[in-house]
Scaffold this active site. Structure first.
Site, PDB file in Angstrom:
ATOM      1  N   ILE A  10      -9.450   3.874   0.173  1.00  0.00           N
ATOM      2  CA  ILE A  10      -8.763   5.150   0.497  1.00  0.00           C
ATOM      3  C   ILE A  10      -7.571   4.948   1.422  1.00  0.00           C
ATOM      4  CG2 ILE A  10     -10.228   5.761   2.508  1.00  0.00           C
ATOM      5  CD1 ILE A  10     -10.155   8.685   1.243  1.00  0.00           C
ATOM      6  N   THR A  11      -7.571   3.862   2.202  1.00  0.00           N
ATOM      7  CA  THR A  11      -6.454   3.638   3.134  1.00  0.00           C
ATOM      8  C   THR A  11      -5.252   2.977   2.453  1.00  0.00           C
ATOM      9  OG1 THR A  11      -7.455   1.531   3.770  1.00  0.00           O
ATOM     10  CG2 THR A  11      -7.925   3.423   5.192  1.00  0.00           C
ATOM     11  N   ASP A  14      -2.623   3.889  -3.323  1.00  0.00           N
ATOM     12  CA  ASP A  14      -3.141   4.827  -4.326  1.00  0.00           C
ATOM     13  C   ASP A  14      -4.208   5.732  -3.735  1.00  0.00           C
ATOM     14  OD1 ASP A  14      -1.512   3.355  -5.925  1.00  0.00           O
ATOM     15  OD2 ASP A  14      -3.050   2.697  -7.339  1.00  0.00           O
ATOM     16  N   THR A 133      -5.732  -3.442 -14.370  1.00  0.00           N
ATOM     17  CA  THR A 133      -4.329  -3.758 -14.087  1.00  0.00           C
ATOM     18  C   THR A 133      -3.608  -4.445 -15.249  1.00  0.00           C
ATOM     19  OG1 THR A 133      -2.963  -5.287 -12.773  1.00  0.00           O
ATOM     20  CG2 THR A 133      -5.279  -5.821 -12.909  1.00  0.00           C
ATOM     21  N   LYS A 161     -10.117  -9.336 -11.763  1.00  0.00           N
ATOM     22  CA  LYS A 161     -10.006  -8.008 -12.377  1.00  0.00           C
ATOM     23  C   LYS A 161     -10.480  -8.026 -13.831  1.00  0.00           C
ATOM     24  CE  LYS A 161      -8.175  -5.172  -9.211  1.00  0.00           C
ATOM     25  NZ  LYS A 161      -8.594  -3.800  -8.924  1.00  0.00           N
TER      26      LYS A 161
HETATM   27  P1  NAP Z   1      -3.533  -1.477  -1.745  1.00  0.00           P
HETATM   28  O1  NAP Z   1      -2.458  -0.599  -1.177  1.00  0.00           O
HETATM   29  O2  NAP Z   1      -3.491  -2.934  -1.467  1.00  0.00           O
HETATM   30  O3  NAP Z   1      -4.941  -0.884  -1.240  1.00  0.00           O
HETATM   31  C1  NAP Z   1      -6.124  -1.600  -1.385  1.00  0.00           C
HETATM   32  C2  NAP Z   1      -7.227  -0.869  -0.649  1.00  0.00           C
HETATM   33  O4  NAP Z   1      -8.431  -1.636  -0.755  1.00  0.00           O
HETATM   34  C3  NAP Z   1      -6.967  -0.675   0.855  1.00  0.00           C
HETATM   35  O5  NAP Z   1      -7.499   0.555   1.259  1.00  0.00           O
HETATM   36  C4  NAP Z   1      -7.769  -1.813   1.464  1.00  0.00           C
HETATM   37  O6  NAP Z   1      -8.154  -1.587   2.797  1.00  0.00           O
HETATM   38  C5  NAP Z   1      -8.985  -1.779   0.545  1.00  0.00           C
HETATM   39  N1  NAP Z   1      -9.792  -3.003   0.640  1.00  0.00           N
HETATM   40  C6  NAP Z   1      -9.393  -4.287   0.502  1.00  0.00           C
HETATM   41  N2  NAP Z   1     -10.411  -5.129   0.664  1.00  0.00           N
HETATM   42  C7  NAP Z   1     -11.501  -4.364   0.923  1.00  0.00           C
HETATM   43  C8  NAP Z   1     -12.862  -4.638   1.197  1.00  0.00           C
HETATM   44  N3  NAP Z   1     -13.327  -5.895   1.258  1.00  0.00           N
HETATM   45  N4  NAP Z   1     -13.709  -3.601   1.393  1.00  0.00           N
HETATM   46  C9  NAP Z   1     -13.259  -2.328   1.370  1.00  0.00           C
HETATM   47  N5  NAP Z   1     -11.974  -1.994   1.133  1.00  0.00           N
HETATM   48  C10 NAP Z   1     -11.111  -3.004   0.916  1.00  0.00           C
HETATM   49  O7  NAP Z   1      -3.605  -1.316  -3.324  1.00  0.00           O
HETATM   50  P2  NAP Z   1      -3.027  -0.136  -4.257  1.00  0.00           P
HETATM   51  O8  NAP Z   1      -1.645  -0.489  -4.652  1.00  0.00           O
HETATM   52  O9  NAP Z   1      -3.322   1.184  -3.642  1.00  0.00           O
HETATM   53  O10 NAP Z   1      -3.917  -0.344  -5.565  1.00  0.00           O
HETATM   54  C11 NAP Z   1      -5.169   0.317  -5.722  1.00  0.00           C
HETATM   55  C12 NAP Z   1      -5.998  -0.422  -6.741  1.00  0.00           C
HETATM   56  O11 NAP Z   1      -5.317  -0.462  -7.987  1.00  0.00           O
HETATM   57  C13 NAP Z   1      -6.299  -1.874  -6.400  1.00  0.00           C
HETATM   58  O12 NAP Z   1      -7.574  -2.167  -6.904  1.00  0.00           O
HETATM   59  C14 NAP Z   1      -5.250  -2.663  -7.170  1.00  0.00           C
HETATM   60  O13 NAP Z   1      -5.726  -3.953  -7.434  1.00  0.00           O
HETATM   61  C15 NAP Z   1      -5.139  -1.810  -8.408  1.00  0.00           C
HETATM   62  N6  NAP Z   1      -3.847  -1.820  -9.091  1.00  0.00           N
HETATM   63  C16 NAP Z   1      -2.707  -1.593  -8.409  1.00  0.00           C
HETATM   64  C17 NAP Z   1      -1.496  -1.519  -9.092  1.00  0.00           C
HETATM   65  C18 NAP Z   1      -0.204  -1.241  -8.373  1.00  0.00           C
HETATM   66  O14 NAP Z   1       0.849  -1.502  -8.965  1.00  0.00           O
HETATM   67  N7  NAP Z   1      -0.231  -0.678  -7.176  1.00  0.00           N
HETATM   68  C19 NAP Z   1      -1.475  -1.675 -10.491  1.00  0.00           C
HETATM   69  C20 NAP Z   1      -2.675  -1.884 -11.161  1.00  0.00           C
HETATM   70  C21 NAP Z   1      -3.868  -1.939 -10.461  1.00  0.00           C
HETATM   71  P3  NAP Z   1      -7.147  -1.948   4.025  1.00  0.00           P
HETATM   72  O15 NAP Z   1      -6.208  -0.773   4.138  1.00  0.00           O
HETATM   73  O16 NAP Z   1      -8.096  -2.095   5.157  1.00  0.00           O
HETATM   74  O17 NAP Z   1      -6.431  -3.212   3.652  1.00  0.00           O
HETATM   75  O1  F7E Z   2       5.476  -8.990  -7.579  1.00  0.00           O
HETATM   76  C1  F7E Z   2       8.239 -11.381  -8.046  1.00  0.00           C
HETATM   77  C2  F7E Z   2       6.832 -11.905  -8.231  1.00  0.00           C
HETATM   78  O2  F7E Z   2       3.934  -8.771  -5.648  1.00  0.00           O
HETATM   79  C3  F7E Z   2       6.234  -8.572  -8.689  1.00  0.00           C
HETATM   80  C4  F7E Z   2       0.002  -5.586  -7.517  1.00  0.00           C
HETATM   81  O3  F7E Z   2      -0.028  -4.231  -7.175  1.00  0.00           O
HETATM   82  O4  F7E Z   2       1.144  -5.111  -9.577  1.00  0.00           O
HETATM   83  C5  F7E Z   2       1.223  -5.859  -8.381  1.00  0.00           C
HETATM   84  O5  F7E Z   2       1.285  -7.249  -8.660  1.00  0.00           O
HETATM   85  C6  F7E Z   2       7.106  -9.705  -9.178  1.00  0.00           C
HETATM   86  C7  F7E Z   2       6.380 -11.044  -9.408  1.00  0.00           C
HETATM   87  O6  F7E Z   2       3.580  -7.373  -7.744  1.00  0.00           O
HETATM   88  C8  F7E Z   2       9.120 -11.866  -4.567  1.00  0.00           C
HETATM   89  O7  F7E Z   2       6.835 -13.294  -8.475  1.00  0.00           O
HETATM   90  C9  F7E Z   2      10.004 -12.281  -6.492  1.00  0.00           C
HETATM   91  O8  F7E Z   2       6.821 -11.613 -10.604  1.00  0.00           O
HETATM   92  O9  F7E Z   2       5.413  -6.817  -6.252  1.00  0.00           O
HETATM   93  P1  F7E Z   2       4.609  -7.967  -6.701  1.00  0.00           P
HETATM   94  P2  F7E Z   2       2.660  -8.031  -8.877  1.00  0.00           P
HETATM   95  O10 F7E Z   2       2.408  -9.453  -8.638  1.00  0.00           O
HETATM   96  O11 F7E Z   2       3.254  -7.636 -10.184  1.00  0.00           O
HETATM   97  C10 F7E Z   2       0.008  -5.397 -10.393  1.00  0.00           C
HETATM   98  C11 F7E Z   2       0.054  -4.486 -11.591  1.00  0.00           C
HETATM   99  C12 F7E Z   2      -1.268  -5.354  -9.646  1.00  0.00           C
HETATM  100  O12 F7E Z   2      -2.327  -5.040 -10.200  1.00  0.00           O
HETATM  101  C13 F7E Z   2      -1.282  -5.940  -8.279  1.00  0.00           C
HETATM  102  O13 F7E Z   2      -2.379  -5.420  -7.520  1.00  0.00           O
HETATM  103  O14 F7E Z   2       8.099  -9.968  -8.197  1.00  0.00           O
HETATM  104  N1  F7E Z   2       8.817 -11.666  -6.719  1.00  0.00           N
HETATM  105  N2  F7E Z   2      10.208 -12.407  -5.180  1.00  0.00           N
HETATM  106  C14 F7E Z   2       8.246 -11.391  -5.549  1.00  0.00           C
HETATM  107  N3  F7E Z   2       7.085 -10.785  -5.257  1.00  0.00           N
HETATM  108  C15 F7E Z   2       6.767 -10.632  -3.938  1.00  0.00           C
HETATM  109  N4  F7E Z   2       5.624 -10.001  -3.608  1.00  0.00           N
HETATM  110  N5  F7E Z   2       7.591 -11.100  -2.941  1.00  0.00           N
HETATM  111  C16 F7E Z   2       8.771 -11.731  -3.210  1.00  0.00           C
HETATM  112  O15 F7E Z   2       9.499 -12.130  -2.301  1.00  0.00           O
END
Ligand code: NAP
Ligand code: F7E
Length: 377
Positions: A10-11, A14, A133, A161
């Site tokens: 929740i923190t 999303d 994801t 995942k």
């Molecule tokens: P996020 O900002 O990194 O949030 C992750 C959450 O999980 C935070 O509240 C974190 O707590 C909590 N968490 C991590 N480890 C935990 C543990 N051991 N026990 C309890 N809580 C824990 O991620 P998000 O972007 O909101 O994404 C939400 C979900 O969707 C994730 O499962 C992510 O993998 C998935 N997802 C994200 C994307 C995207 O593009 N954002 C796309 C596809 C899927 P803290 O605040 O304490 O760190």
């Molecule tokens: O990287 C490139 C990096 O870390 C995107 C998570 O929410 O979305 C996220 O995963 C791209 C990659 O996201 C930097 O190599 C270049 O190709 O923002 P990102 P991610 O890896 O796509 C998916 C859907 C999830 O499920 C995950 O939880 O950007 N890149 N330069 C970089 N990435 C980062 N982080 N930092 C750089 O400096």
């Protein structure tokens, strides 16, 4: 009767948007928060009410995805109608450094939730959303990617995942549970964690133009992502759990952009034109000119001198630390099923997303500079 939802994570980005949405819809929202030395509730502080008030619609519980007994106790106490399992070690690059922990939280954590529901005999009552994801597609076997595209995970994160995806389907089929996967492509917002690429860029841009950072070091600029706004994507999560039958859905915009183009667009938004030159580790992005009218409107006249001095300088550089051992080069989603069955469509374009992120980061950085100069210890 208000519906009861439990949100793990929740923190996070999303979790915050989903809480807001569900509260607006009349839900009582419970969230699991892990213990940390600082409070870490910034993203949901605007929703939080004093625990001594009776009419609370947001309740937090201490817990952790690695602690089965704790999860079972919370679920038993709350008896939720819906669980949104969003908690995860969600950083792909970090998962290469912490593979076992990532598997435990993301993979086994999902199993712990599903097994608690079964154990507590809530299989007919509680619906479950699993945060799957686009990283599952990894080395993409077809483009665009849809629900039937084979998976090819390319990181410990994606592999964890993959387990969570299949165990969700297995519990649906074995125990007739209403358990669904949302296969969400990248979604971003001003709430995005600072080490994900979009937020890293919008935050660095504000710091560069306001004079507290000189350069931005990046990794692979050529990968492509299909970026949407988290506000739109939490709507899809909610809709997935309101259907007659449990199912899995791709959620995406259908447009992919390189990291390099995201940087160009972001700088251009406030009147700065960049030029990329060189290749690989030697690639740089130089400020080549400035539209002062746009800059003044978006950032302010006060900061014009700072940016004028940076014309002709390289502000983007590459650092190989940010390269991944195995990269996901192209993600582009086909969300036709969600459009047709959930009637879900994204409202935000990439331009609107970037506007939202830059506006909030400029405000935040200006606030930071102000307090940094006036704080007394
Ligand atoms: P996020 O900002 O990194 O949030 C992750 C959450 O999980 C935070 O509240 C974190 O707590 C909590 N968490 C991590 N480890 C935990 C543990 N051991 N026990 C309890 N809580 C824990 O991620 P998000 O972007 O909101 O994404 C939400 C979900 O969707 C994730 O499962 C992510 O993998 C998935 N997802 C994200 C994307 C995207 O593009 N954002 C796309 C596809 C899927 P803290 O605040 O304490 O760190
Ligand atoms: O990287 C490139 C990096 O870390 C995107 C998570 O929410 O979305 C996220 O995963 C791209 C990659 O996201 C930097 O190599 C270049 O190709 O923002 P990102 P991610 O890896 O796509 C998916 C859907 C999830 O499920 C995950 O939880 O950007 N890149 N330069 C970089 N990435 C980062 N982080 N930092 C750089 O400096």
């Amino acid at each position: 009767m208000n519906k009861i939802a439990l949100i793990t994570g929740i923190t996070g980005q999303d979790g915050a948007y989903l809480s807001e949405l569900l509260i607006k819809k009349g839900y009582i929202v419970h969230g699991i928060k892990r213990r940390s030395s600082l409070l870490n509730t910034n993203r949901i502080d605007h929703l939080y009410k004093d625990p001594n008030q009776f009419d609370r619609n947001l309740v937090l519980h201490y817990g952790d995805m690695t602690d089965s007994i704790n999860l079972t106790r919370i679920i038993s106490k709350i008896q939720p109608d819906e669980i949104y399992n969003l908690a995860a070690q969600s950083h792909v690059k970090v998962s290469f450094d912490t593979p076992e922990y990532t598997a435990n939280v993301n993979g086994l954590g999902t199993l712990r939730i599903l097994e608690s529901i079964r154990l507590l005999k809530l299989t007919n009552k509680t619906r479950i959303y699993q945060a799957s994801t686009s990283e599952l597609y990894g080395l993409a076997q077809e483009t665009p990617q849809k629900e039937t595209t084979p998976f090819y995970p390319r990181s410990p994160y994606a592999a964890s995942k993959l387990y969570a995806y299949w165990i969700t389907i297995n519990y649906r089929e074995a125990y007739n549970m209403f358990a669904c996967n949302g296969i969400l492509f990248n979604h971003e917002s001003p709430f995005r964690g600072e080490t994900f690429v979009t937020r890293k860029i919008t935050q660095a841009l504000s710091r560069i133009v306001l004079g507290i950072q000189n350069e931005l070091y990046m990794g692979n600029l050529s990968s492509k992502r299909d970026w949407g706004h988290a506000k739109d994507y939490v709507q899809a999560m909610y809709l997935i759990l309101q259907q007659d039958k449990p199912d899995d859905y791709v959620i995406a915009t259908g447009i992919a952009t390189t990291i390099r183009d995201f940087i160009l667009k972001t700088f251009k938004k406030i009147g700065i034109n960049l030029l990329f030159k060189g290749k690989g580790i030697n690639e740089t992005g130089m400020i080549i000119d400035l539209d002062e009218d746009i800059f003044i409107t978006k950032v302010g006249e006060l900061y014009l001198d700072i940016i004028r001095k940076k014309i002709g300088l390289d502000v983007i550089k590459i650092n190989s630390t940010y390269f991944r051992p195995t990269e996901v080069e192209l993600l582009l989603g086909d969300a036709t099923k969600a459009y047709n069955k959930l009637l879900w469509k994204p409202h935000y374009t990439l331009d609107m997303l970037i506007d939202d992120m830059i506006t909030k980061d400029l405000e935040e950085t200006k606030r930071y500079i102000k307090t940094r100069h006036t704080k007394q210890y």
